[in-house]
Design a protein around this motif. Structure first.
Motif, PDB file in Angstrom:
ATOM      1  N   ASP A  11       0.809  -1.220   0.000  1.00  0.00           N
ATOM      2  CA  ASP A  11       0.000   0.000   0.000  1.00  0.00           C
ATOM      3  C   ASP A  11       0.842   1.269   0.000  1.00  0.00           C
TER       4      ASP A  11
ATOM      5  N   TYR B 154     -12.011  -3.748  -6.770  1.00  0.00           N
ATOM      6  CA  TYR B 154     -11.427  -4.334  -5.570  1.00  0.00           C
ATOM      7  C   TYR B 154     -11.544  -3.399  -4.367  1.00  0.00           C
ATOM      8  N   THR B 155     -12.574  -2.582  -4.381  1.00  0.00           N
ATOM      9  CA  THR B 155     -12.895  -1.720  -3.247  1.00  0.00           C
ATOM     10  C   THR B 155     -14.186  -2.241  -2.625  1.00  0.00           C
ATOM     11  N   ASP B 156     -14.056  -2.969  -1.532  1.00  0.00           N
ATOM     12  CA  ASP B 156     -15.216  -3.619  -0.908  1.00  0.00           C
ATOM     13  C   ASP B 156     -15.925  -2.723   0.103  1.00  0.00           C
TER      14      ASP B 156
ATOM     15  N   LEU C 103     -16.205   1.042   0.878  1.00  0.00           N
ATOM     16  CA  LEU C 103     -15.931   2.422   0.491  1.00  0.00           C
ATOM     17  C   LEU C 103     -16.472   3.399   1.526  1.00  0.00           C
TER      18      LEU C 103
ATOM     19  N   GLY D  57     -10.940   3.250   1.703  1.00  0.00           N
ATOM     20  CA  GLY D  57     -11.216   1.902   1.218  1.00  0.00           C
ATOM     21  C   GLY D  57     -10.727   1.666  -0.187  1.00  0.00           C
ATOM     22  N   VAL D  58     -10.435   2.749  -0.957  1.00  0.00           N
ATOM     23  CA  VAL D  58      -9.822   2.621  -2.276  1.00  0.00           C
ATOM     24  C   VAL D  58      -8.351   2.331  -2.067  1.00  0.00           C
ATOM     25  N   HIS D  59      -7.795   1.419  -2.876  1.00  0.00           N
ATOM     26  CA  HIS D  59      -6.402   1.051  -2.659  1.00  0.00           C
ATOM     27  C   HIS D  59      -5.509   2.276  -2.740  1.00  0.00           C
TER      28      HIS D  59
ATOM     29  N   HIS E 214      -6.256   5.696   1.534  1.00  0.00           N
ATOM     30  CA  HIS E 214      -6.226   4.379   2.166  1.00  0.00           C
ATOM     31  C   HIS E 214      -7.407   4.212   3.120  1.00  0.00           C
TER      32      HIS E 214
ATOM     33  N   ALA F 225      -9.298   0.126  -8.352  1.00  0.00           N
ATOM     34  CA  ALA F 225     -10.125   1.149  -7.712  1.00  0.00           C
ATOM     35  C   ALA F 225     -11.614   0.812  -7.797  1.00  0.00           C
TER      36      ALA F 225
END
Length: 464
Positions: free
Chosen positions: A94, A205-207, A209, A261-263, A258, A202
């Motif tokens: 990250d 893979y954003t579970d 948010l 929730g977005v990588h 971060h 983005a």
């Protein structure tokens, strides 16, 4: 040399001058050739360090002391209220990779604002090829897993990315005489490829948010953009000021991204887009960068590329590539998993198929043709090389499957196997082509003037 005296080559033999008409992947401008050559030299070192880190991780993870490797990788530290209590491996993925993606964003903006790709005719081919190189591997992976009834469909994006450092390092070592257009094609392809991968991360893979954090993040991002654009001369003249002012603001953007929730690596790309590429002339209008007079983009690239290639990416690879294979039987078991088969087929076959097919369709639809200096076999070699999906594929794997699970471990084995296979196959093909282009280059350099610039570049439309 007059244009009508020039001749092109096919396999080392001259062919008639090209007829009038639309061509793609023509010779790049001389400044672009010099810049790409410099990037290749830097990425060679980064690729070697990346390989060393990967081998070291595999040896440690499969040694009697393997428990210590996983203990260090999974050790948590940080500040929980800010959602920053992460494991060492997560900090590498990250945090450190945000530096890598900052350079991806900066390089992409530079290509489309100040590079040869600011011309639509030159940009459309690598962009379309990158899209094809993302879609086809994803479809192949999805089909293999759907037909087999596997529960690994979530990993469909694993074989979509190209590792810039690894691919450029291989290209720099084995193919120094390939046409500049091909090298620029691979660089742009890999950068756009990674941008598409980070977009997939983005959106898919954003579970969890958190819109509040995402909204707050826009404030320091806007401040970063304002400072970078309005104070560019100050930061370019006094780089220390950029570190003291821009870096803390960038870290805040990263932390809030971060927490949303977005990588967090998406923040790196956005920050790279904020850095000005064009300089301001005396009349206040944007002008192209001048050799010997670096702007803020060149300064940042010069400072951050060694950090990315020499530290951030190798450390990420070290903590992400370590997997207990379990000997020959374990390797065989891993490679029979539909997840692994999908990754292998997607990277080794899907990448060159998607890139080559998209480029062919584009030329057929527009009635264009490849420039006489480039052959389809060269594009096939570049497509195979793009199957090295190491860094970003490992990142997407960790987002798709929890570390330590069977699918995650099998995917790592497949990523490593596919990347090595793609590198070897591309090396064999491009080495053969490299010998041919070396002979061509030796003939062209005989026409070099006292100014040190080959005549072929002075005759090009791109000029100097």
């Amino acid at each position: 040399m007059a244009p009508d005296q020039q001749h092109q080559h096919d396999g080392g033999a001259p062919v008639p001058p090209k007829a009038a008409g639309s061509t793609i992947l023509g010779r790049a401008s001389y400044p672009e050739v010099l810049r790409i050559g410099e990037i290749l030299r830097k990425e060679t070192v980064g690729g070697i360090l990346l390989l060393i880190a990967t081998v070291a991780a595999l040896i440690w993870a499969n040694s009697p002391a393997s428990d210590s490797y996983f203990t260090i990788r999974d050790f948590d530290f940080g500040y929980e209220p800010w959602h920053l209590k992460l494991s060492v491996g997560e900090w590498a993925a990250d945090g450190l990779l945000a530096v890598f993606f900052f350079l991806v964003g900066l390089e992409l903006k530079r290509e489309f604002v100040a590079g040869d790709l600011r011309q639509l005719s030159k940009a459309i081919v690598p962009v379309a090829a990158a899209a094809g190189g993302v879609v086809v591997p994803a479809v192949i992976y999805a089909v293999i897993n759907a037909v087999s009834g596997s529960d690994g469909l979530r990993g469909w994006a694993i074989p979509t990315a190209t590792d810039i450092a690894f691919a450029l390092a291989v290209l720099a070592v084995i193919s120094s005489h390939l046409p500049s257009a091909l090298r620029i094609f691979l660089l742009t392809l890999a950068v756009v490829d990674d941008l598409l991968a980070i977009t997939i991360i983005a959106f898919f893979y954003t579970d969890d948010l958190h819109l509040l954090y995402l909204g707050i993040m826009l404030v320091p991002l806007a401040l970063f953009l304002y400072l970078a654009q309005s104070k560019r001369r100050i930061f370019a003249t006094h780089p220390a000021a950029a570190w003291l002012i821009l870096l803390p603001v960038g870290v805040v953007v990263w932390a809030l991204m971060h927490a949303s929730g977005v990588h967090a690596t998406v923040a790196g790309v956005l920050l790279g887009f904020c850095i000005p590429v064009l300089r301001r002339g005396p009349d206040g209008k944007p002008v192209q960068p001048e050799p010997g007079k670096p702007g803020l983009a060149e300064i940042f690239e010069h400072r951050f590329r060694p950090i990315s290639a020499g530290f951030a990416v190798p450390v990420f690879a070290f903590f992400s590539a370590g997997v207990a294979i379990g000997g020959i039987s374990g390797l065989g078991s891993a490679l029979t998993d539909p997840v692994a088969l999908g990754i292998l087929a997607g990277l080794v076959a899907g990448k060159p198929l998607g890139i080559l097919a998209t480029t062919w369709i584009l030329t057929a639809a527009t009635r264009a043709r490849l420039d006489a200096t480039v052959k389809w076999i060269d594009l096939f070699g570049i497509g195979i090389l793009a199957g090295i999906g190491f860094t970003v594929s490992l990142l997407v794997n960790d987002l798709s499957f929890d570390p330590g699970t069977e699918h995650n471990d099998h995917a790592k084995v497949a990523i490593l196997a596919a990347s090595v296979t793609a590198a070897l196959l591309a090396s064999i093909l491009l080495r053969i082509r490299n010998r041919i282009y070396r002979r061509i280059e030796e003939e062209e350099t005989r026409d070099e003037d006292a100014d040190g610039i080959p005549d072929v570049y002075e005759d090009d439309d791109g000029g100097r």
